[in-house]
Design an enzyme around this catalytic site. Structure first.
Site, mmCIF file in Angstrom:
data_model
loop_
_atom_site.group_PDB
_atom_site.id
_atom_site.type_symbol
_atom_site.label_atom_id
_atom_site.label_comp_id
_atom_site.label_asym_id
_atom_site.label_seq_id
_atom_site.Cartn_x
_atom_site.Cartn_y
_atom_site.Cartn_z
ATOM 1 N N LYS A 1 2.131 -2.966 6.214
ATOM 2 C CA LYS A 1 2.368 -2.774 4.778
ATOM 3 C C LYS A 1 3.830 -2.399 4.503
ATOM 4 O O LYS A 1 4.409 -2.807 3.500
ATOM 5 C CB LYS A 1 1.406 -1.708 4.239
ATOM 6 C CG LYS A 1 -0.053 -2.144 4.261
ATOM 7 C CD LYS A 1 -0.340 -3.123 3.153
ATOM 8 C CE LYS A 1 -1.245 -4.252 3.523
ATOM 9 N NZ LYS A 1 -1.501 -5.185 2.423
ATOM 10 N N TYR B 1 -1.803 -0.939 10.499
ATOM 11 C CA TYR B 1 -1.892 -1.286 9.071
ATOM 12 C C TYR B 1 -0.648 -0.796 8.312
ATOM 13 O O TYR B 1 -0.033 -1.540 7.535
ATOM 14 C CB TYR B 1 -3.157 -0.660 8.487
ATOM 15 C CG TYR B 1 -3.328 -0.861 7.003
ATOM 16 C CD1 TYR B 1 -3.743 -2.079 6.487
ATOM 17 C CD2 TYR B 1 -3.066 0.183 6.100
ATOM 18 C CE1 TYR B 1 -3.899 -2.259 5.120
ATOM 19 C CE2 TYR B 1 -3.219 0.015 4.740
ATOM 20 C CZ TYR B 1 -3.639 -1.215 4.254
ATOM 21 O OH TYR B 1 -3.784 -1.399 2.898
ATOM 22 N N SER C 1 0.863 -1.187 0.000
ATOM 23 C CA SER C 1 0.000 0.000 0.000
ATOM 24 C C SER C 1 0.896 1.233 0.000
ATOM 25 O O SER C 1 2.076 1.153 0.364
ATOM 26 C CB SER C 1 -0.867 0.003 1.262
ATOM 27 O OG SER C 1 -1.642 1.186 1.345
HETATM 28 P P1 NAP Z 1 -11.402 -6.221 0.450
HETATM 29 O O1 NAP Z 1 -12.291 -5.692 -0.620
HETATM 30 O O2 NAP Z 1 -11.843 -6.115 1.867
HETATM 31 O O3 NAP Z 1 -11.018 -7.735 0.129
HETATM 32 C C1 NAP Z 1 -10.150 -8.413 0.977
HETATM 33 C C2 NAP Z 1 -9.958 -9.829 0.510
HETATM 34 O O4 NAP Z 1 -9.047 -10.494 1.408
HETATM 35 C C3 NAP Z 1 -11.245 -10.621 0.511
HETATM 36 O O5 NAP Z 1 -11.225 -11.499 -0.583
HETATM 37 C C4 NAP Z 1 -11.159 -11.402 1.815
HETATM 38 O O6 NAP Z 1 -11.935 -12.593 1.658
HETATM 39 C C5 NAP Z 1 -9.670 -11.687 1.898
HETATM 40 N N1 NAP Z 1 -9.170 -11.976 3.238
HETATM 41 C C6 NAP Z 1 -9.176 -11.175 4.336
HETATM 42 N N2 NAP Z 1 -8.610 -11.812 5.377
HETATM 43 C C7 NAP Z 1 -8.233 -13.050 4.921
HETATM 44 C C8 NAP Z 1 -7.603 -14.159 5.513
HETATM 45 N N3 NAP Z 1 -7.241 -14.174 6.811
HETATM 46 N N4 NAP Z 1 -7.362 -15.243 4.760
HETATM 47 C C9 NAP Z 1 -7.714 -15.266 3.446
HETATM 48 N N5 NAP Z 1 -8.322 -14.248 2.827
HETATM 49 C C10 NAP Z 1 -8.575 -13.146 3.565
HETATM 50 O O7 NAP Z 1 -9.967 -5.490 0.400
HETATM 51 P P2 NAP Z 1 -9.192 -4.768 -0.809
HETATM 52 O O8 NAP Z 1 -9.493 -3.329 -0.721
HETATM 53 O O9 NAP Z 1 -9.416 -5.492 -2.072
HETATM 54 O O10 NAP Z 1 -7.689 -4.992 -0.298
HETATM 55 C C11 NAP Z 1 -6.908 -6.073 -0.798
HETATM 56 C C12 NAP Z 1 -5.442 -5.805 -0.513
HETATM 57 O O11 NAP Z 1 -5.094 -4.557 -1.089
HETATM 58 C C13 NAP Z 1 -5.106 -5.707 0.975
HETATM 59 O O12 NAP Z 1 -3.848 -6.290 1.212
HETATM 60 C C14 NAP Z 1 -5.034 -4.206 1.217
HETATM 61 O O13 NAP Z 1 -4.176 -3.880 2.272
HETATM 62 C C15 NAP Z 1 -4.496 -3.731 -0.113
HETATM 63 N N6 NAP Z 1 -4.777 -2.338 -0.412
HETATM 64 C C16 NAP Z 1 -6.026 -1.915 -0.687
HETATM 65 C C17 NAP Z 1 -6.266 -0.571 -0.993
HETATM 66 C C18 NAP Z 1 -7.615 -0.036 -1.356
HETATM 67 O O14 NAP Z 1 -7.725 1.172 -1.556
HETATM 68 N N7 NAP Z 1 -8.640 -0.836 -1.473
HETATM 69 C C19 NAP Z 1 -5.192 0.329 -0.997
HETATM 70 C C20 NAP Z 1 -3.918 -0.146 -0.698
HETATM 71 C C21 NAP Z 1 -3.713 -1.483 -0.427
HETATM 72 P P3 NAP Z 1 -12.648 -13.374 2.872
HETATM 73 O O15 NAP Z 1 -13.200 -12.333 3.807
HETATM 74 O O16 NAP Z 1 -13.672 -14.207 2.194
HETATM 75 O O17 NAP Z 1 -11.583 -14.212 3.465
#
Ligand code: NAP
Length: 258
Positions: free
Chosen positions: A161, A157, A143
């Site tokens: 990261k 967080y 991130s």
């Molecule tokens: P999201 O929409 O909440 O999706 C998270 C995914 O991770 C879901 O598929 C969830 O599925 C899975 N997950 C969570 N805990 C888990 C575990 N213990 N074991 C296996 N699967 C797990 O989140 P997102 O926004 O797509 O974020 C995904 C990644 O991108 C993260 O690493 C986050 O830090 C990073 N990120 C996101 C953003 C953003 O703006 N969205 C920005 C920077 C970085 P289940 O709940 O079914 O397990």
């Protein structure tokens, strides 16, 4: 023109929603065989069904990245079902906000267990298959928060990261002799289910702080990850790529006034 990734075996953790779902779909569209991993099998199956409907190859797998046995079973399933593991996207992550004043030890541990330990467990589980093939691509979803910026409520967080990048640099050195690269995508604010849950006020304030004037899409991140997976990126390792519409560039909001 890049060499086709058709037929490559890909594991994506956290692929039921958001960025992970976008990664899985993008690799599916590129002709890869995709293991769609999340804790919720129903949602993983729905994401896999989308890939199949688009003409790709995908299998859903239920696993929790915080559990070593689950990660080992995940890697075994990918290797047996798809004939190896070419690409791992260690993407699963959580971002519950918690100001330091009220952050509990349990809050801190939960974020570290999923985001940082989960990265280590997913990578180490997939290594034997990659080492056997003498090649592999590992792409971490980090991130901008932590490695580049700070944001109130996300100290744990941000630490997780930034920690992923510390892990990546040493892993890249250790795995280079095996033909395995380790790189990271650093998304800014990407419109996902997880981000939507942070509420409209958060989303509007983020849109206002992005020079391009919009949140990113999961495809924006997936395209960058796809590049790290190509044969043409073979000499790039231990690097990170920011995908944020320019969000980290302005010194202040006034810097964006034209
Ligand atoms: P999201 O929409 O909440 O999706 C998270 C995914 O991770 C879901 O598929 C969830 O599925 C899975 N997950 C969570 N805990 C888990 C575990 N213990 N074991 C296996 N699967 C797990 O989140 P997102 O926004 O797509 O974020 C995904 C990644 O991108 C993260 O690493 C986050 O830090 C990073 N990120 C996101 C953003 C953003 O703006 N969205 C920005 C920077 C970085 P289940 O709940 O079914 O397990």
């Amino acid at each position: 023109m890049f060499t086709s990734l058709k037929g490559r075996s890909v594991v994506v953790t956290g692929a039921s929603k958001g960025i992970g779902r976008g990664l899985a779909q993008r690799f599916g569209l590129a002709g890869c065989k995709v293991l769609v991993v999340s804790r919720n099998l129903g949602e993983a199956k729905s994401a896999a069904a989308d890939i199949l409907a688009a003409g790709g190859t995908a299998l859903a797998f239920e696993a929790d990245v915080t559990r070593q046995a689950d990660m080992q079973a995940m890697a075994r399933t990918a290797a047996e079902s798809f004939g190896g593991i070419d690409i791992l996207c260690a993407n699963a992550g959580i971002f519950p906000a918690s100001p330091l004043a009220t952050m509990s030890e349990a809050d801190f541990d939960a974020v570290m267990a999923t985001n940082l330990k989960g990265t280590f467990l997913a990578v180490s589980a997939c290594l034997p298959a990659m080492k056997e093939q003498k090649k592999g691509r590992i792409i971490l979803t980090s991130s901008i928060t932590g490695p580049v910026t700070g944001n109130s409520g996300w100290a744990h967080y941000g630490a997780s990261k930034a920690g992923q990048l510390g892990f990546m640099r040493t892993a890249a050195i250790e795995l280079a002799p095996h033909g395995i690269t380790v790189n990271a995508v650093l998304p800014g604010n990407i419109f996902t289910e997880g981000l939507r849950d942070l509420g409209q006020d958060y989303i509007h304030s983020m849109e206002a702080s992005v020079p391009m004037g919009r949140l990113g899409s999961v495809t924006d991140v997936a395209n960058a990850a796809l590049f790290f997976a190509t044969d043409e990126a073979a000499y790039i390792t231990g690097q990170s790529l920011v995908i944020d519409g320019g969000q980290i560039l302005p010194e202040s909001l006034a810097a964006m006034a034209v």
